[in-house]
Design an enzyme around this catalytic site. Structure first.
Site, short mmCIF file in Angstrom:
data_model
loop_
_atom_site.label_atom_id
_atom_site.label_comp_id
_atom_site.label_asym_id
_atom_site.label_seq_id
_atom_site.Cartn_x
_atom_site.Cartn_y
_atom_site.Cartn_z
N ASN A 224 0.77 -1.20 0.07
CA ASN A 224 0.05 -0.09 0.00
C ASN A 224 0.81 1.42 -0.01
OD1 ASN A 224 0.64 -0.45 2.59
ND2 ASN A 224 -1.22 0.32 3.38
N SER B 74 -1.36 -7.33 7.23
CA SER B 74 -2.77 -7.95 7.73
C SER B 74 -2.50 -8.52 9.20
CB SER B 74 -3.67 -8.77 7.03
OG SER B 74 -2.87 -9.93 6.73
N SER C 228 4.02 -9.52 -3.26
CA SER C 228 4.17 -10.20 -4.39
C SER C 228 3.46 -9.23 -5.63
CB SER C 228 3.45 -11.68 -4.67
OG SER C 228 3.46 -12.23 -3.37
N CYS D 250 -3.38 1.69 6.49
CA CYS D 250 -3.81 1.12 8.06
C CYS D 250 -4.10 2.43 8.84
CB CYS D 250 -2.24 0.58 8.48
SG CYS D 250 -0.90 1.59 8.30
N GLU E 286 -11.53 -4.79 9.31
CA GLU E 286 -10.82 -3.70 8.62
C GLU E 286 -11.34 -3.42 7.25
OE1 GLU E 286 -6.47 -4.03 8.09
OE2 GLU E 286 -6.47 -1.67 8.03
N GLU F 56 3.18 -4.18 12.64
CA GLU F 56 2.54 -3.22 12.43
C GLU F 56 1.57 -3.69 11.34
OE1 GLU F 56 0.54 -0.73 10.89
OE2 GLU F 56 2.01 0.24 9.65
N LEU F 57 0.33 -3.87 12.32
CA LEU F 57 -0.97 -4.54 11.49
C LEU F 57 -2.06 -3.66 11.12
CD1 LEU F 57 -0.73 -7.77 13.64
CD2 LEU F 57 0.67 -7.33 11.70
N LYS G 265 11.14 -8.96 2.06
CA LYS G 265 10.20 -9.85 1.24
C LYS G 265 9.19 -8.98 0.91
CE LYS G 265 6.80 -12.45 0.95
NZ LYS G 265 6.02 -11.86 -0.45
N HIS G 266 9.00 -8.50 -0.16
CA HIS G 266 7.90 -7.45 -0.48
C HIS G 266 6.87 -8.22 -0.84
CE1 HIS G 266 6.53 -3.31 -0.77
NE2 HIS G 266 7.62 -2.84 -1.12
P1 NDP Z 1 -1.22 -9.26 3.60
O1 NDP Z 1 -0.84 -9.09 4.98
O2 NDP Z 1 -1.39 -10.70 3.24
O3 NDP Z 1 0.43 -8.86 2.96
C1 NDP Z 1 1.47 -8.13 3.68
C2 NDP Z 1 2.79 -9.04 3.41
O4 NDP Z 1 2.90 -9.98 4.45
C3 NDP Z 1 2.94 -9.19 2.01
O5 NDP Z 1 4.30 -9.20 1.81
C4 NDP Z 1 2.55 -10.81 1.81
O6 NDP Z 1 3.30 -11.38 0.78
C5 NDP Z 1 3.17 -11.24 3.24
N1 NDP Z 1 2.31 -12.34 3.74
C6 NDP Z 1 0.97 -12.55 3.86
N2 NDP Z 1 0.81 -13.83 4.53
C7 NDP Z 1 2.00 -14.27 5.00
C8 NDP Z 1 2.43 -15.40 5.81
N3 NDP Z 1 1.38 -16.25 6.10
N4 NDP Z 1 3.68 -15.34 6.12
C9 NDP Z 1 4.53 -14.57 5.70
N5 NDP Z 1 4.33 -13.45 4.93
C10 NDP Z 1 3.13 -13.40 4.43
O7 NDP Z 1 -2.10 -8.19 2.86
P2 NDP Z 1 -2.95 -8.42 1.62
O8 NDP Z 1 -2.05 -7.91 0.58
O9 NDP Z 1 -3.57 -9.75 1.33
O10 NDP Z 1 -4.09 -7.63 1.95
C11 NDP Z 1 -5.31 -8.14 2.79
C12 NDP Z 1 -5.55 -7.13 3.77
O11 NDP Z 1 -4.48 -6.89 4.81
C13 NDP Z 1 -6.04 -5.78 3.39
O12 NDP Z 1 -7.25 -5.80 2.90
C14 NDP Z 1 -5.83 -5.05 4.68
O13 NDP Z 1 -6.95 -5.28 5.38
C15 NDP Z 1 -4.60 -5.70 5.39
N6 NDP Z 1 -3.42 -4.78 4.82
C16 NDP Z 1 -3.21 -3.90 6.04
C17 NDP Z 1 -1.92 -3.26 5.87
C18 NDP Z 1 -1.46 -2.28 6.61
O14 NDP Z 1 -0.73 -1.17 6.17
N7 NDP Z 1 -1.59 -2.36 8.04
C19 NDP Z 1 -1.21 -3.27 4.47
C20 NDP Z 1 -1.52 -4.26 3.59
C21 NDP Z 1 -2.79 -4.92 3.90
P3 NDP Z 1 2.69 -11.87 -0.37
O15 NDP Z 1 2.07 -10.40 -1.13
O16 NDP Z 1 3.33 -12.56 -1.33
O17 NDP Z 1 1.42 -12.50 0.07
#
Ligand code: NDP
Length: 452
Positions: free
Chosen positions: A129, A205, A155, A260, A357, A226-227, A152-153
């Site tokens: 984001n 997330s 995908s 977030c 969220e 930072e979720l 690890k950014h």
């Molecule tokens: P994710 O939380 O799934 O992705 C964030 C990062 O974590 C990515 O690099 C992702 O990799 C990685 N990741 C995801 N699952 C795992 C795991 N089990 N183990 C290790 N790394 C992991 O966010 P999404 O892009 O799927 O978005 C889904 C929701 O998350 C959003 O709708 C929002 O609610 C929330 N979100 C919150 C953010 C914030 O700033 N707090 C930022 C982004 C999302 P990969 O892309 O390869 O899956």
């Protein structure tokens, strides 16, 4: 790893993910670079981090366009993001040494003090984001503290991951002090377990946070998480409604709502709910979805099709449970992953919009009887990232700010991050802090030295 332009749905690039061997080579290279970087003085680190800032500014247009192409945000927001990364780098170049200076403490020793020393290599798992800022927010602190870093950014932003690696290379950093790992999520636990990794930070997330924290716990690695957030935007009876509506609309709709710390729950004291909503709706209705590269566009697409589907399911499930759509609440037709700027009223406990969220341009409205009820509603969330309150009485605002269960509380202002102030959450929004002196001390060994 695939890049898809969210404004058109077109595929921009496919970058093959690494296998185990590729990952191992990168971790080994970073491990080799770590001792020399640890022993580099603050002066040299600061010089290089300042050069990274200069590099960001020199190629601002190029990096901003890349962000917009890969994740869809408005070009002017991408430009502001690059500027902020440069500021973050300069801030830590200027202050890291002072934040980590030895602290002398009188005891029964001849001399005793605290020394903050680097931990080693930190793994950063980052979201799409703010694909540059989230990384620089972490990297400027970790590198200035003398740690090396692997990224690890997400995908869907591999181009940004490689461009960030390039910023450090062009700035003249020694090779392998900062590396992007082009790996799928399936390989992350292996990295966490690896003895060459000392600590982990994740922004994303709460689901991803739980997985990563569990893996890090198993291997006894320090984490900062930072979720997500579902920040309350509380409008009291004596608020300046014009200003609250203007800032509220910006706070909800920035980055197409995918932040977030976006204002997500509009907690309105009943006496001003209708006049506030009239002003708020007027501002939201004016937003113009379109090509994020164009100056006149004011609402960008969502970053991915699946995120739009997820958002719409949260909205329709809430409507089925009794919430009232005041504006929008539907995907926009045509190419790209656009969602209408939306307001969802009469949201109640148990509805998905109340409990989860909403990561998109949908404001939800909760009505409060009075100030005490507003505080109760603001705190009735499993998240605790940010909150803001609007009132003409700053003392009252401050009292509420202190009572909110959140990491950042703003009175008459939009919640935003600032390198000078700590940033992070409580409850399901995670733990640990980024930015300020607090952020840089997360990934150091706070060492006691005692000499007779
Ligand atoms: P994710 O939380 O799934 O992705 C964030 C990062 O974590 C990515 O690099 C992702 O990799 C990685 N990741 C995801 N699952 C795992 C795991 N089990 N183990 C290790 N790394 C992991 O966010 P999404 O892009 O799927 O978005 C889904 C929701 O998350 C959003 O709708 C929002 O609610 C929330 N979100 C919150 C953010 C914030 O700033 N707090 C930022 C982004 C999302 P990969 O892309 O390869 O899956």
């Amino acid at each position: 790893m695939e890049s898809i332009n969210p404004a058109t749905g077109e595929r921009i690039a496919d970058i093959p993910a690494w296998d185990d061997a590729g990952l191992d080579r990168a971790l080994e290279a970073v491990a080799r670079a770590t001792p020399a970087w640890r022993d580099t003085g603050f002066g040299e680190r600061a010089r290089l981090v300042r050069r990274a800032a200069a590099e960001l500014r020199a190629r601002l247009d190029e990096y901003a366009a890349l962000i917009t192409r890969e994740m869809g945000k408005l070009l002017r927001e991408s430009r502001a993001e690059i500027e902020k990364c440069a500021w973050g780098c300069e801030y830590y170049a200027d202050h890291a040494e002072e934040f980590l200076r030895d602290e002398r403490i009188a005891t029964d020793a001849g001399t005793s003090y605290v020394a903050c020393q680097p931990l080693g290599t930190v793994l950063a798992i980052m979201p799409w984001n703010f694909p540059f800022w989230q990384v620089f927010r972490f990297a400027a602190t970790a590198l200035m503290a003398g740690n090396t870093a692997v990224l690890k950014h997400a995908s869907n932003v591999p181009g940004c991951a490689l461009a960030i690696e390039d910023v450090f290379r062009r700035a003249g950093f020694p090779p392998d002090v900062f590396r992007a790992l082009l790996i799928p999520t399936a390989l992350v636990e292996r990295v966490i377990a690896d003895r060459r990794i000392s600590a982990v930070t994740l922004t994303g997330s709460d689901g991803a946070g739980r997985h990563v924290a569990a893996a890090a716990g198993k291997h006894l690695k320090k984490t900062v998480l930072e979720l997500g957030g579902s920040d309350a935007f509380v409008v009291l009876e004596d608020a300046d409604l014009e200003e609250a509506a203007t800032v509220g609309a910006a706070a909800r709709m920035q980055n197409a709502g995918q932040s977030c710390i976006a204002a997500k729950r509009f907690v309105l004291v009943e006496a001003v709910a209708e006049p506030f909503l009239a002003r708020f709706k007027e501002r939201i209705r004016r937003l113009k979805p379109g090509d994020p590269m164009r100056e006149e566009t004011t609402l960008a697409p969502l970053a991915r099709e699946d995120l739009r589907r997820q958002l719409h399911a949260q909205v329709t499930d809430s409507i089925a449970a009794g919430a009232k759509p005041l504006l929008g609440c539907e995907p926009l037709p045509g190419p790209g992953f656009y969602y209408a700027p939306s307001i969802l009223d009469r949201v109640r406990p148990g509805m998905r919009a109340y409990e989860e969220e909403l990561f998109g341009p949908v404001a939800i409205v909760l009505r409060a009887r009075d100030e005490a009820d507003a505080l109760r509603l603001a705190n009735d969330s499993r998240f605790g990232l940010g909150a803001s309150v609007w009132t003409r009485d700053p003392a009252k605002g401050e009292r509420l700010a202190r009572a909110f269960e959140a990491g950042s509380c703003f009175v008459n202002g939009m919640v935003k991050s600032d390198p000078r102030l700590p940033f992070g959450g409580v409850k399901d929004s995670g733990y640990g802090r980024e930015l300020s002196a607090h952020g840089i001390r997360e990934f150091v060994n706070v060492k006691t030295v005692w000499v007779r």
